[in-house]
Motif scaffolding. Structure first.
Motif, PDB file in Angstrom:
ATOM      1  N   ARG A   1       0.789  -1.239   0.103  1.00 48.54           N
ATOM      2  CA  ARG A   1       0.098  -0.081  -0.134  1.00 48.54           C
ATOM      3  C   ARG A   1       0.896   1.314  -0.014  1.00 48.54           C
ATOM      4  N   CYS A   2       2.069   1.193   0.143  1.00 54.81           N
ATOM      5  CA  CYS A   2       3.062   2.388   0.014  1.00 54.81           C
ATOM      6  C   CYS A   2       4.443   1.817  -0.026  1.00 54.81           C
ATOM      7  N   PRO A   3       5.308   2.781  -0.624  1.00 50.53           N
ATOM      8  CA  PRO A   3       6.769   2.518  -0.852  1.00 50.53           C
ATOM      9  C   PRO A   3       7.366   2.184   0.445  1.00 50.53           C
ATOM     10  N   THR A   4       8.106   1.014   0.340  1.00 46.16           N
ATOM     11  CA  THR A   4       8.291   0.613   1.792  1.00 46.16           C
ATOM     12  C   THR A   4      10.041   0.278   1.374  1.00 46.16           C
ATOM     13  N   SER A   5      10.951   0.294   2.523  1.00 45.87           N
ATOM     14  CA  SER A   5      12.164  -0.579   2.353  1.00 45.87           C
ATOM     15  C   SER A   5      12.473  -0.747   3.873  1.00 45.87           C
ATOM     16  N   MET A   6      13.695  -1.648   4.070  1.00 48.15           N
ATOM     17  CA  MET A   6      13.881  -1.892   5.353  1.00 48.15           C
ATOM     18  C   MET A   6      15.456  -1.697   5.607  1.00 48.15           C
ATOM     19  N   ILE A   7      16.059  -1.804   6.665  1.00 42.89           N
ATOM     20  CA  ILE A   7      17.451  -1.733   7.084  1.00 42.89           C
ATOM     21  C   ILE A   7      17.819  -2.790   8.221  1.00 42.89           C
ATOM     22  N   PHE A   8      18.808  -3.510   7.695  1.00 43.04           N
ATOM     23  CA  PHE A   8      19.167  -4.528   8.622  1.00 43.04           C
ATOM     24  C   PHE A   8      20.631  -4.161   9.245  1.00 43.04           C
ATOM     25  N   THR A   9      20.665  -4.615  10.691  1.00 41.98           N
ATOM     26  CA  THR A   9      21.804  -4.350  11.445  1.00 41.98           C
ATOM     27  C   THR A   9      22.458  -5.765  12.059  1.00 41.98           C
ATOM     28  N   PRO A  10      23.666  -5.909  12.256  1.00 44.87           N
ATOM     29  CA  PRO A  10      24.225  -7.093  12.384  1.00 44.87           C
ATOM     30  C   PRO A  10      23.904  -7.780  13.647  1.00 44.87           C
ATOM     31  N   THR A  11      23.640  -9.176  13.783  1.00 43.32           N
ATOM     32  CA  THR A  11      22.971  -9.848  14.868  1.00 43.32           C
ATOM     33  C   THR A  11      24.214 -10.931  15.178  1.00 43.32           C
ATOM     34  N   ARG A  12      24.669 -10.992  16.593  1.00 43.14           N
ATOM     35  CA  ARG A  12      25.674 -11.733  17.111  1.00 43.14           C
ATOM     36  C   ARG A  12      25.542 -13.125  16.791  1.00 43.14           C
ATOM     37  N   GLU A  13      26.335 -13.620  15.872  1.00 47.46           N
ATOM     38  CA  GLU A  13      26.355 -15.227  15.757  1.00 47.46           C
ATOM     39  C   GLU A  13      25.134 -15.444  14.944  1.00 47.46           C
ATOM     40  N   GLY A  14      24.254 -14.486  14.316  1.00 48.02           N
ATOM     41  CA  GLY A  14      23.105 -14.711  13.760  1.00 48.02           C
ATOM     42  C   GLY A  14      21.798 -15.368  14.546  1.00 48.02           C
ATOM     43  N   ILE A  15      22.057 -15.531  15.838  1.00 49.07           N
ATOM     44  CA  ILE A  15      21.258 -15.834  16.715  1.00 49.07           C
ATOM     45  C   ILE A  15      19.884 -14.799  16.937  1.00 49.07           C
ATOM     46  N   SER A  16      18.767 -15.378  16.649  1.00 50.59           N
ATOM     47  CA  SER A  16      17.523 -14.699  17.122  1.00 50.59           C
ATOM     48  C   SER A  16      16.284 -15.288  17.400  1.00 50.59           C
ATOM     49  N   HIS A  17      15.445 -15.020  17.873  1.00 48.48           N
ATOM     50  CA  HIS A  17      14.339 -15.961  18.446  1.00 48.48           C
ATOM     51  C   HIS A  17      14.882 -16.629  19.746  1.00 48.48           C
ATOM     52  N   ASN A  18      15.744 -16.233  20.423  1.00 46.01           N
ATOM     53  CA  ASN A  18      16.247 -16.608  21.444  1.00 46.01           C
ATOM     54  C   ASN A  18      16.832 -15.673  22.510  1.00 46.01           C
ATOM     55  N   PRO A  19      16.820 -16.068  23.850  1.00 51.10           N
ATOM     56  CA  PRO A  19      17.179 -15.047  25.057  1.00 51.10           C
ATOM     57  C   PRO A  19      18.592 -14.201  24.736  1.00 51.10           C
ATOM     58  N   THR A  20      19.622 -14.968  24.209  1.00 50.93           N
ATOM     59  CA  THR A  20      20.795 -14.396  23.607  1.00 50.93           C
ATOM     60  C   THR A  20      21.034 -13.509  22.533  1.00 50.93           C
ATOM     61  N   GLU A  21      19.939 -13.305  21.887  1.00 54.02           N
ATOM     62  CA  GLU A  21      19.856 -12.548  20.779  1.00 54.02           C
ATOM     63  C   GLU A  21      20.485 -11.125  21.000  1.00 54.02           C
ATOM     64  N   TYR A  22      21.434 -10.625  20.180  1.00 53.22           N
ATOM     65  CA  TYR A  22      22.203  -9.587  20.579  1.00 53.22           C
ATOM     66  C   TYR A  22      22.593  -8.547  19.557  1.00 53.22           C
ATOM     67  N   CYS A  23      22.395  -7.275  19.431  1.00 53.32           N
ATOM     68  CA  CYS A  23      23.254  -6.213  18.569  1.00 53.32           C
ATOM     69  C   CYS A  23      23.541  -5.231  19.463  1.00 53.32           C
TER      70      CYS A  23
END
Length: 451
Positions: A397-419
């Motif tokens: 519905r509107c022009p969109t884009s995203m920006i990524f930042t690094p994730t330590r060891e690529g871990i996400s959906h996990n308590p130790t997720e870190y940037c």
């Protein structure tokens, strides 16, 4: 003070310490799963529309109102905070993400995007920058789909892709108390069903920018700082039901069984083989069996199936092969079981808008040029998102884009997720620059002449 319609946007910087402090302050609501000794060494368990989500929503509104923003809530509980521009009647540029988390989530997934948006507004406010159009932040309800099983459901309603009744009637996956509650019941319980329609027609955006951790290892592995996201791979979520027959584990010979769990296990393995053959992805994150006793075969097993690929056409082939393989396995195993498919989410491959990508890329180039090592290596990278986001729906519905930042060891959906705080601030600086560039672009092309 420089104006935003000069050749280059004004040179502004986000406050790294303030952003980190604000981010972790918001994480007092729903903090869980401690893994270290530092105060911030916890994950998050802030499920959509639970009491901790209500608390962080209250916090968000107080924070936004302290920045002289106008706030509102729509029928899906989406929160909007708008900083007025010179042309307040024109649709605003929105920075959006989500504050809900996985049951064992971290402090950055979604949260960084919302808090970075507030930091951008604070930088604009303290520097008395008057933008051509209004700029705002949105917190989308239930992006994770962890409690109510349809990811990004509320941005989907806003985009007109999901009927609001379907969203309101979603039942929580794991009931907190007794009978499963619906989204509508929980919106009402915590007082966050707003009166404004959840619709792009009544609440249009000029553009949507989303800052997010990568949730993968590529930026860190390559020593880069920013991902300029071009689009999102296609994915489909299904709920698979296998129906067999319950019978006694000690008295029923193997040849006479209709064991739904055994069949379901073979189906999951088959899906994995299909994904490998097409260089795609297949994941099962939920598995249930009934009646659920040690010495009885389950008459019914259900499991989630998440299939992904960068190509819509290849994803369709993966789905077809899985369907064919599942039917063959069900016929040939355990005297025959029945397999039913229910589509939960269908998210086609997304290509973001070239003007938004350009604004992000130009901002990333400017921010990264100031970093050590920039003279010998490009510190930003064009990327395709492997995960789905609210931006998939706003892109409709509107022009969109995203920006990524690094994730330590690529871990996400996990308590130790870190940037790191540094990387969070770099991402927020790129977001700030992208928004100001897009605001100037709107003015240059005459968007406000008739606003």
């Amino acid at each position: 003070m420089p104006a935003v319609n000069e050749p280059e946007p004004p040179t502004l910087s986000v406050n790294s310490d303030r952003l980190a402090s604000s981010l972790h302050e918001s994480c007092q609501y729903g903090a869980d799963h401690r893994y270290g000794k530092q105060s911030i060494d916890t994950g998050m368990a802030r499920l959509s529309l639970d009491d901790s989500d209500r608390a962080v929503r209250d916090w968000f509104l107080r924070k936004a109102q302290s920045l002289a923003c106008t706030t509102s809530i729509d029928e899906m509980g989406n929160l909007f905070a708008i900083r007025r521009g010179k042309n307040p009647d024109a649709p605003p540029i929105m920075m959006g993400s989500h504050l809900d988390t996985q049951p064992t989530g971290g402090r950055y997934d979604g949260i960084l995007g919302v808090l970075a948006g507030l930091e951008v507004l604070q930088v604009l406010e303290e520097n008395k920058i008057e933008t051509e159009g209004s700029i705002g932040v949105v917190n989308w309800t239930n992006e994770e789909g962890a409690r109510f099983p349809k990811m990004a459901v509320s941005s989907g309603v806003w985009a007109g892709a999901i009927p609001i009744e379907d969203a309101w009637n979603l039942e929580e996956v794991t009931p907190h108390e007794g009978k499963a509650k619906t989204m509508l019941q929980e919106l009402d319980r915590i007082g966050y069903r707003g009166k404004s329609p959840a619709s792009y027609t009544s609440n249009p955006f000029a553009a949507h920018f989303e800052l997010h951790i990568e949730q993968g290892p590529i930026l860190e592995d390559e020593g880069r700082k920013i991902g300029v996201v071009q689009g999102v791979q296609a994915f489909k979520w299904f709920n698979i039901t296998v129906r067999g027959r319950d019978s006694h584990a000690g008295t029923t010979p193997l040849y006479a069984r209709k064991d739904s769990v055994l069949v379901a296990a073979k189906l999951i393995v088959a899906a994995n083989s299909v994904a490998k053959a097409y260089d795609g992805l297949a994941t099962t994150g939920i598995f249930n069996a009934e009646p659920g006793t040690v010495n009885t075969m389950a008459h019914t097993s259900t499991f989630s199936l998440d299939l992904r690929h960068t190509s819509n056409d290849v994803l369709e082939k993966m789905v077809k092969e899985c369907r064919d393989a599942f039917q063959a396995i069900a016929r040939e195993t355990e005297k025959g079981c029945e397999v039913d498919w229910k589509l939960l989410v269908d998210s086609p491959a997304v290509v973001f808008h070239k003007d938004c990508i350009s604004a992000v890329q130009d901002s990333a180039e400017a921010v990264c040029a100031q970093l050590p090592g920039a003279s010998s290596k490009q510190l930003w990278k064009p990327m395709i998102s492997g995960a789905g986001h609210d931006s998939c729906y706003t892109n409709l519905r509107c022009p969109t884009s995203m920006i990524f930042t690094p994730t330590r060891e690529g871990i996400s959906h996990n308590p130790t997720e870190y940037c790191s705080a540094e990387d969070c601030a770099l991402g927020a600086s790129v977001l700030l620059g992208a928004v100001l560039r897009y605001d100037r672009m709107r003015a240059d092309r005459g968007d406000f002449k008739h606003a």
